[in-house]
Design an enzyme around this catalytic site. Structure first.
Site, mmCIF file in Angstrom:
data_model
loop_
_atom_site.group_PDB
_atom_site.id
_atom_site.type_symbol
_atom_site.label_atom_id
_atom_site.label_comp_id
_atom_site.label_asym_id
_atom_site.label_seq_id
_atom_site.Cartn_x
_atom_site.Cartn_y
_atom_site.Cartn_z
ATOM 1 N N CYS A 91 -14.169 68.959 67.168
ATOM 2 C CA CYS A 91 -14.292 69.566 66.572
ATOM 3 C C CYS A 91 -13.495 70.847 66.738
ATOM 4 O O CYS A 91 -14.184 72.360 66.280
ATOM 5 C CB CYS A 91 -16.045 69.618 66.536
ATOM 6 N N GLN A 92 -12.380 71.403 67.366
ATOM 7 C CA GLN A 92 -12.025 72.663 67.661
ATOM 8 C C GLN A 92 -11.746 73.483 66.079
ATOM 9 O O GLN A 92 -11.850 74.119 66.032
ATOM 10 C CB GLN A 92 -10.994 72.663 68.816
#
Length: 374
Positions: A91-92
């Site tokens: 999810c970065q």
């Protein structure tokens, strides 16, 4: 990907995608589900996953950006017919903390890869449900098209969807960590279940003090260190506090803005356990950064859980994990809705972790760890 429908084979457990070190999976296991196959592209994460499940080492190393049903069958060792699919695509690229977001970040395609796998498996044999975890930033204006595309594909496959916005601190986790859970239920099998009505059980707010106060000082990293010799925990280590800030009165204080010296306060939940390079949050003493073990406890991992790999790899693993306590709350609400036996699976990780904790407590003197600290 492709495959034909078959209803002769019995349903198996859950398929876990982007499983990491196993935080999401542990929560589902504790809620009564069984994992039949878990996949992640990072070998250390897979090693950690299997290390904590000696009786059920189902994790495999695989990049999920491009995978077929035939690949899944080969990895499973037989045709794969899971009851459901769970996972947290990296999810970065969607995180609000990522100030260098790029539209062409390859990681932004991984939620779509998750949806593709779910839909192909659902076409082969209907699933009961899926759960996808991600950061709340995925709902923001910049990434809303990605989320809507994922939702459209899953709705088109026949799932009834809901977005649950949850914070780990409300679910027995000593950490302020807002998260998005996209949940899909098969309405053909569960016509009365609306995922928007799921109510993950809440718990008491827990503090940093309740979670990590009283632990011995961690071992400071030195090259060639064998952490197996630590009597406290093999992950109770951190980098040496070399910055002058750690040695000056008031050098590090709560409330400092920026990413490098975020200090925890004793009497509230931790700020998010989400670390970049050398940006591990500062211990409430202000004299060092948290150890990996302390971060694991703040994530809601059991004390007996262990991460493998280098210090840097362990920091990544704990940062990327879904808090097992939050995962259990979500899984419990799903299990209740689709009538899964809530009795904990007494095999694999759950029973193994209990045995490991008893062995550690009974067989090793805690004073040993202090000999390794600088």
């Amino acid at each position: 990907m492709g495959g034909s429908s078959s209803f002769e084979e019995p349903q198996q457990g859950l398929l876990s995608l982007f499983c990491g070190a196993g935080g999401l999976d542990l929560g589902f296991e504790q809620a009564g589900f069984e994992i039949c196959l878990a996949l992640d592209r990072k070998s250390d994460s897979v090693a950690s996953y299997n290390h904590n499940r000696p009786d059920s080492p189902v994790a495999r190393v695989r990049d999920l950006a491009d995978i077929t049903l035939a690949d899944l069958d080969k990895l499973s060792g037989k045709p794969l017919y899971p009851r459901g699919v769970i996972g947290g695509p990296p999810c970065q690229s969607f995180s609000q903390a990522n100030v260098n977001q790029r539209v062409d970040d390859a990681r932004s395609a991984l939620p779509q890869a998750f949806a593709d796998i779910v839909c192909e498996l659902h076409l082969r044999r209907p699933l009961d449900f899926f759960v996808m975890e991600n950061v709340v930033g995925l709902t923001g204006k910049k990434h809303s098209a990605t989320l809507k595309s994922v939702e459209a594909k899953l709705q088109g496959a026949g799932f009834r969807l809901a977005r649950l916005m949850l914070n780990a601190k409300d679910h027995d986790t000593p950490q302020n960590r807002p998260r998005l859970f996209l949940i899909g239920i098969n309405p053909s099998r569960f016509p009365m279940v609306n995922p928007a009505d799921l109510a993950p059980p809440k718990g008491q707010i827990q503090t940093v003090r309740q979670t990590i106060e009283g632990l011995p000082e961690p071992i400071h990293f030195v090259r060639g260190l064998d952490m197996a010799k630590s009597s406290v925990h093999p992950n109770h280590w951190c980098m040496s506090p070399k910055s002058p800030k750690f040695h000056q009165p008031g050098g590090v204080k709560p409330g400092i803005k920026g990413r490098s010296f975020k200090m925890l306060e004793w009497d509230g939940p931790s700020i998010a356990v989400a670390y970049g390079h050398r940006e591990v949050n500062v211990h409430p003493s202000g004299k060092r950064r948290l150890s990996v073990f302390e971060a694991m406890l703040l994530q809601g991992f059991p004390k007996a859980y262990e991460l493998k790999g280098t210090l840097s790899s362990q920091i990544d693993q704990v940062s990327e994990a879904v808090p097992p306590t939050l995962a259990k709350a979500v899984a419990t609400s799903v299990a209740k809705a689709i009538n899964v036996d809530p009795q904990c699976q007494e095999s694999g990780a759950v029973e193994g972790l209990q045995d490991a904790e008893e062995h550690r407590r009974d067989s090793q003197p805690r004073e040993e760890a202090l000999a390794y600290a600088d």
